[in-house]
Scaffold this active site. Structure first.
Site, mmCIF file in Angstrom:
data_model
loop_
_atom_site.group_PDB
_atom_site.id
_atom_site.type_symbol
_atom_site.label_atom_id
_atom_site.label_comp_id
_atom_site.label_asym_id
_atom_site.label_seq_id
_atom_site.Cartn_x
_atom_site.Cartn_y
_atom_site.Cartn_z
ATOM 1 N N LYS A 1 0.587 3.735 -0.450
ATOM 2 C CA LYS A 1 -0.749 5.254 0.367
ATOM 3 C C LYS A 1 0.095 6.317 -1.254
ATOM 4 C CE LYS A 1 -0.019 3.466 4.850
ATOM 5 N NZ LYS A 1 -0.287 3.285 6.073
ATOM 6 N N GLY B 1 2.247 2.957 10.566
ATOM 7 C CA GLY B 1 2.813 3.887 10.266
ATOM 8 C C GLY B 1 3.660 4.270 11.446
ATOM 9 N N GLU C 1 -7.219 4.790 7.758
ATOM 10 C CA GLU C 1 -7.174 6.023 6.896
ATOM 11 C C GLU C 1 -8.425 6.759 6.396
ATOM 12 O OE1 GLU C 1 -2.809 5.739 5.223
ATOM 13 O OE2 GLU C 1 -2.223 5.106 7.637
ATOM 14 N N HIS D 1 -9.388 1.064 4.444
ATOM 15 C CA HIS D 1 -8.717 1.807 4.856
ATOM 16 C C HIS D 1 -8.487 2.288 6.592
ATOM 17 C CE1 HIS D 1 -4.527 2.391 5.921
ATOM 18 N NE2 HIS D 1 -4.557 1.700 5.685
ATOM 19 N N GLU E 1 -6.104 -4.869 10.480
ATOM 20 C CA GLU E 1 -4.998 -3.569 10.795
ATOM 21 C C GLU E 1 -5.218 -2.171 12.419
ATOM 22 O OE1 GLU E 1 -2.641 -2.647 6.712
ATOM 23 O OE2 GLU E 1 -4.317 -1.505 6.767
ATOM 24 N N ASN F 1 0.906 -1.074 0.096
ATOM 25 C CA ASN F 1 -0.298 -0.096 0.652
ATOM 26 C C ASN F 1 0.759 1.066 -0.036
ATOM 27 O OD1 ASN F 1 -2.186 2.110 0.264
ATOM 28 N ND2 ASN F 1 -2.565 1.248 2.372
ATOM 29 N N SER G 1 2.863 -1.972 10.518
ATOM 30 C CA SER G 1 4.214 -2.163 11.037
ATOM 31 C C SER G 1 4.881 -3.093 10.103
ATOM 32 C CB SER G 1 4.368 -1.042 12.229
ATOM 33 O OG SER G 1 3.997 -0.054 12.396
ATOM 34 N N GLY H 1 2.371 -0.574 4.453
ATOM 35 C CA GLY H 1 2.758 0.340 4.050
ATOM 36 C C GLY H 1 3.710 1.103 3.677
ATOM 37 N N GLY H 2 4.353 1.191 5.157
ATOM 38 C CA GLY H 2 6.223 1.786 4.568
ATOM 39 C C GLY H 2 7.140 1.458 3.975
HETATM 40 P P1 PGA Z 1 2.106 0.683 7.670
HETATM 41 O O1 PGA Z 1 1.221 0.393 7.150
HETATM 42 O O2 PGA Z 1 3.272 -0.753 6.927
HETATM 43 O O3 PGA Z 1 3.333 1.903 6.996
HETATM 44 O O4 PGA Z 1 1.863 0.799 8.895
HETATM 45 C C1 PGA Z 1 0.056 -0.257 6.324
HETATM 46 C C2 PGA Z 1 -1.599 0.096 6.595
HETATM 47 O O5 PGA Z 1 -1.461 0.894 6.565
HETATM 48 O O6 PGA Z 1 -1.861 -0.587 5.260
#
Ligand code: PGA
Length: 252
Positions: free
Chosen positions: A13, A174, A98, A96, A168, A11, A213, A234-235
């Site tokens: 983002k 994050g 967010e 998601h 999640e 992802n 994470s 994500g990251g």
């Molecule tokens: P993250 O994000 O791996 O940066 O924690 C995961 C996500 O929001 O899908």
């Protein structure tokens, strides 16, 4: 050992550029080898065509990060599921945290979008997760249960299983703070049991990803849990090499 093939989804983002994506895709294709899991890369809308074309021929698929709840018409700024399919997307993230937190998406809208994704021929990655306050209040099962229930009510277990579920925990996204394998497994088992009440066979086949994470250093331990069938990253997906090591950790 179950028969569920693991899936690892990136992802990105709101990150990337044509130039940066080209470099990522070059490194991805060069490093992929024979994939040991299913792989999906969810890029921002403007790059979907580029990503679909650049993932190469080893089965990795392109996904979007959201879609409109509407099919077409006067919805300025919205993007329809059919348009995503048209530019090569096969998957779409829905609900998601967010989007739930920053764009006011509630359980009903998320269910609408999942139904829309299925109609358009997309495989939804349905995200659920509790906030830290909810976890500390002992409400995790209630919160993620309600998030999943609305989607189940709308599309049934069979609809859900066209895609995947992603657990999640909001407090792990994050933040560098990952749910422990045991904490994640507990919720995954709970989610599977909930689907099982609707349809036991489908629940046994349904893939439930963990997100929050995930890094190359903790992926293998998480993916080894009996009800964790891969990850939403994500990251750590922004560097192709890091993402590829997470994919490699999904070897069954
Ligand atoms: P993250 O994000 O791996 O940066 O924690 C995961 C996500 O929001 O899908």
């Amino acid at each position: 050992m179950n028969s569920r093939r693991k899936l690892v989804a990136a992802n990105w983002k709101m990150n990337g550029s044509v130039a940066a994506n080209t470099a990522w895709l070059d490194a991805f294709r060069a490093g992929l080898g024979e994939p040991v899991c299913d792989i999906v890369v969810c890029a921002p809308y403007p790059y979907l065509l580029q990503v679909a074309a650049g993932l190469g021929s080893r089965g990795a698929e392109s996904g979007a990060q959201d879609l409109s709840a509407h099919k077409d018409g006067a919805y300025t700024g919205e993007v329809a599921g059919e348009m995503l399919v048209d530019v090569g997307a096969r998957w779409v993230i829905v609900g998601h945290s967010e989007r739930r937190a920053m764009h006011g998406e509630g359980n009903e809208l998320v269910a609408d979008k999942v139904a829309r994704a299925l109609e358009a021929g997309l495989r939804p990655i349905v995200c659920v997760g509790e906030t830290l306050a909810e976890r500390e209040a002992g409400r995790t099962v209630e919160v993620v249960g309600a998030q999943l229930a609305e989607v189940l009510k709308r599309v049934g277990a069979a609809g859900l299983a066209v895609g995947v579920v992603a657990y999640e925990p909001v407090w792990a996204i994050g933040t560098g703070r990952t749910a422990s394998p045991d904490q994640a497994q507990e919720v995954h088992a709970q989610l599977r049991a909930q689907v099982s009440e609707a349809d036991a066979n489908t629940a046994a086949e349904l893939r439930i990803l963990y997100g929050g994470s995930v890094k190359s250093g903790n992926a293998a331990e998480l993916f080894a849990q009996p009800d964790i069938d891969g990850g939403l990253i994500g990251g750590a997906s922004l560097v192709a090499g890091d993402f590829l090591s997470i994919c490699a950790a999904a070897r069954n």
